[in-house]
Scaffold this active site. Structure first.
Site, PDB file in Angstrom:
ATOM      1  N   CYS A 268      48.723  11.481  29.645  1.00 16.06           N
ATOM      2  CA  CYS A 268      47.868  12.000  28.308  1.00 16.06           C
ATOM      3  C   CYS A 268      46.082  12.223  29.410  1.00 16.06           C
ATOM      4  O   CYS A 268      45.864  11.610  30.018  1.00 16.06           O
ATOM      5  CB  CYS A 268      47.360  10.750  27.612  1.00 16.06           C
ATOM      6  SG  CYS A 268      46.219  11.506  26.672  1.00 16.06           S
TER       7      CYS A 268
ATOM      8  N   HIS B  68      37.810  17.967  36.368  1.00 18.01           N
ATOM      9  CA  HIS B  68      38.669  16.980  36.684  1.00 18.01           C
ATOM     10  C   HIS B  68      40.291  17.360  35.859  1.00 18.01           C
ATOM     11  O   HIS B  68      41.261  17.169  36.753  1.00 18.01           O
ATOM     12  CB  HIS B  68      38.393  15.492  37.140  1.00 18.01           C
ATOM     13  CG  HIS B  68      39.022  15.070  37.508  1.00 18.01           C
ATOM     14  ND1 HIS B  68      38.669  14.548  39.140  1.00 18.01           N
ATOM     15  CD2 HIS B  68      40.453  14.033  38.409  1.00 18.01           C
ATOM     16  CE1 HIS B  68      38.997  14.510  39.958  1.00 18.01           C
ATOM     17  NE2 HIS B  68      40.246  13.698  39.369  1.00 18.01           N
TER      18      HIS B  68
ATOM     19  N   ARG C 267      48.040  12.512  17.814  1.00 18.96           N
ATOM     20  CA  ARG C 267      49.017  13.530  18.536  1.00 18.96           C
ATOM     21  C   ARG C 267      50.236  12.300  19.500  1.00 18.96           C
ATOM     22  O   ARG C 267      51.413  12.523  20.340  1.00 18.96           O
ATOM     23  CB  ARG C 267      49.224  14.033  19.386  1.00 18.96           C
ATOM     24  CG  ARG C 267      47.819  15.400  18.708  1.00 18.96           C
ATOM     25  CD  ARG C 267      48.142  16.635  19.911  1.00 18.96           C
ATOM     26  NE  ARG C 267      46.937  17.586  18.781  1.00 18.96           N
ATOM     27  CZ  ARG C 267      45.916  17.646  18.158  1.00 18.96           C
ATOM     28  NH1 ARG C 267      45.555  16.430  17.572  1.00 18.96           N
ATOM     29  NH2 ARG C 267      45.494  18.394  17.410  1.00 18.96           N
TER      30      ARG C 267
END
Ligand code: RBF
Length: 169
Positions: A89, A97, A136
């Site tokens: 994740c 980044h 999610r």
């Protein structure tokens, strides 16, 4: 279809292969572990639900998503592992980044799959914030871990179909 409109835990399950003989590697990034543990649980439970044996599922952790490609490569290089699911994740931050990590992981996992000829699944969420991730990872939009496991199953089915197909002479 954007995942905003999709439930990641709802998919077609027609003509799935018998996955009881298959062995799976699941590599999990420790960054954002609240999310990645939920994704892992989804992937693991989906594999079990559709016929994988618990003893045929092996898990390994990497520190962050950037390390998923190499971790997946080590799993995929084993002759006795048939498919790899990479779980991570990467949440958008104040710098770019996340962009560098996301592109590197997508490219890296693709390369591992092409190099080894095995399904190597991108079970990585790339949300703008923590709430989108949780939505999610077992929330209102389902669980991307479920979807990643089902993708591995379907790719194994396609692989079997392609390699066993005989043209009529
Ligand atoms: N790894 C993740 O899996 N998810 C992230 O959201 C994430 N964000 C990062 C943000 C910064 C500023 C840095 C330096 C690293 C981040 N990483 C993240 C870790 C990265 O994948 C990798 O483990 C490290 O960069 C290795 O030093």
């Amino acid at each position: 279809m954007a995942s905003e409109h999709k439930n990641l835990s709802v998919f077609s399950t027609e003509n799935l292969p018998n996955i009881s003989p298959y062995r799976f590697g699941i590599v999990v990034a420790e960054w954002n572990s609240e999310v990645t543990e939920a994704l892992f649980d989804g992937a693991y439970q989906t594999l079990i639900q559709y016929g994988a044996k618990a003893e045929n599922i092996i898990r390994g952790n990497v520190p962050g998503s950037f390390e998923l490609s190499l971790g997946a490569n080590w799993f995929a290089q084993r002759n006795d592992i048939d498919a790899v699911i990479a779980i991570g994740c990467v949440i958008q931050g104040e710098t770019k980044h996340n962009d560098y990590i996301n592109h590197a992981v997508a490219q890296g996992l693709t390369n591992v799959g092409l190099k080894t000829g095995k399904p190597v699944i991108f079970g990585v969420l790339t949300p703008n914030n923590q709430q989108q991730a949780l939505d999610r990872a077992g929330g209102v939009h389902g669980n991307k871990g479920d979807e990643a496991a089902m993708t591995a199953i379907k790719m194994l089915g396609l692989q079997k179909q392609v390699y066993s197909f005989q043209f009529k002479v």
